[in-house]
Design an enzyme around this catalytic site. Structure first.
Site, PDB file in Angstrom:
ATOM      1  N   GLY A  23       0.792  -1.216   0.006  1.00 37.93           N
ATOM      2  CA  GLY A  23       0.039   0.026  -0.072  1.00 37.93           C
ATOM      3  C   GLY A  23       0.878   1.112   0.073  1.00 37.93           C
ATOM      4  N   ASP A 134      -7.234   7.008  11.120  1.00 36.17           N
ATOM      5  CA  ASP A 134      -7.579   6.526   9.658  1.00 36.17           C
ATOM      6  C   ASP A 134      -8.180   5.096   9.857  1.00 36.17           C
ATOM      7  OD1 ASP A 134      -7.521   6.552   6.955  1.00 36.17           O
ATOM      8  OD2 ASP A 134      -5.837   5.640   7.001  1.00 36.17           O
TER       9      ASP A 134
END
Length: 284
Positions: A23, A134
């Site tokens: 990612g 997040d």
């Protein structure tokens, strides 16, 4: 001692075996700790593939050390040549994002289990003075429990912050502002200071997604969990559920039918995955 690029040992200790996922913050590898013999996960950056901001976020993440059964925080770090790694427990069941992709909307007993565990994790994180910032299904990892009771781990503390921190602007990203992922960002918060209620709002959005299978849905479905999810996703922070402990107490007061059978959470790491040489080759 370093082996071939196909099986490379980092910092003389971590033998990188195969790629788990990749990612924006680097790639996660399954590795063997040659000192303990344990199989662990390492998050890996190639230094030449990063800017200063990304590397600082990486170092920032390794500073978060919270020991809790539903929190996946780094346990150590190492560096060698062009590679930097964070070390953490290996979680084999993928993420809540994967679970939703496979099954769509989840049964209410499963949603209650996952929300309970998520709120436990947030209670521990907030008690340590940390705001995750997040929270989303992709950052909620799952042990491979088959059709048994799921076991959730809150992960990825790369943009976490504490109320005591000074605002830091890194690589164009303000690490102390209201950052996160669209669809889970809480309204009504100042950019000057992180607030645990940001995480609670995101937890409510995740709860709605678990029940509906729809990302960023504004419709809180009718049912026993509706009042709790409304309270968590209240746009006005002053009217939102004030703490993870309060939300957890609310959830447990709701009650509801239990289940010993849940949607399948398979072992997602059993298949062969690319080796280190392949990943490094793609970075050059």
């Amino acid at each position: 001692m370093r082996t071939s690029r196909r099986h490379r040992t980092v910092a003389g200790r971590y033998l990188l075996l195969d790629l788990v996922g990749a990612g924006g913050m680097g790639a996660v590898w399954r590795a063997r700790d040659l000192r303990s013999g344990d199989t662990v996960a390492v998050k890996l950056l190639a230094r030449h593939d990063t800017d200063t901001g990304l590397l600082l976020r990486f170092v920032h993440e390794q500073s978060v050390r919270i020991r809790h059964p539903h929190v996946l925080a780094p346990t150590g770090w190492a560096a060698e040549d062009e590679l930097v790694v964070l070390v953490m427990d290996l979680v084999r069941g993928g993420s809540v994002h994967d679970l939703l992709r496979d099954h769509g909307a989840l049964p209410e007993p499963t949603v209650r289990v996952l929300l309970d565990q998520l709120l436990q994790a947030l209670e521990a994180v907030h008690a340590a003075g940390v705001v995750h910032r997040d929270l989303k299904p992709a950052n909620l990892l799952l042990d491979a429990t088959g059709r048994g009771r799921p076991h959730l781990r809150l992960a990825d503390f790369g943009v976490a912050a504490t109320a005591a921190e000074q605002r830091i602007a890194v690589g164009g990203l303000d690490l102390d502002g209201p950052i996160g992922t669209d669809g889970y960002l809480a309204p009504g918060h100042s950019a000057d200071r992180p607030d645990p209620r940001q995480d609670l709002y995101a937890a409510g959005r995740v709860g709605v997604e678990l029940l509906t299978g729809a990302r960023a849905s504004d419709r809180v479905p009718w049912g026993p969990l509706q009042p709790l999810l409304h309270a968590l996703t209240e746009p006005d922070p002053g009217r939102r559920t004030p703490s993870a402990a309060a939300a957890l107490a609310h959830l447990r007061a709701i009650g509801g039918p239990a289940s010993d059978v849940h949607p399948l959470v398979p072992d997602r790491l059993s298949a062969r995955r690319p080796r280190l040489a392949e990943w490094l080759d793609r970075r050059t």
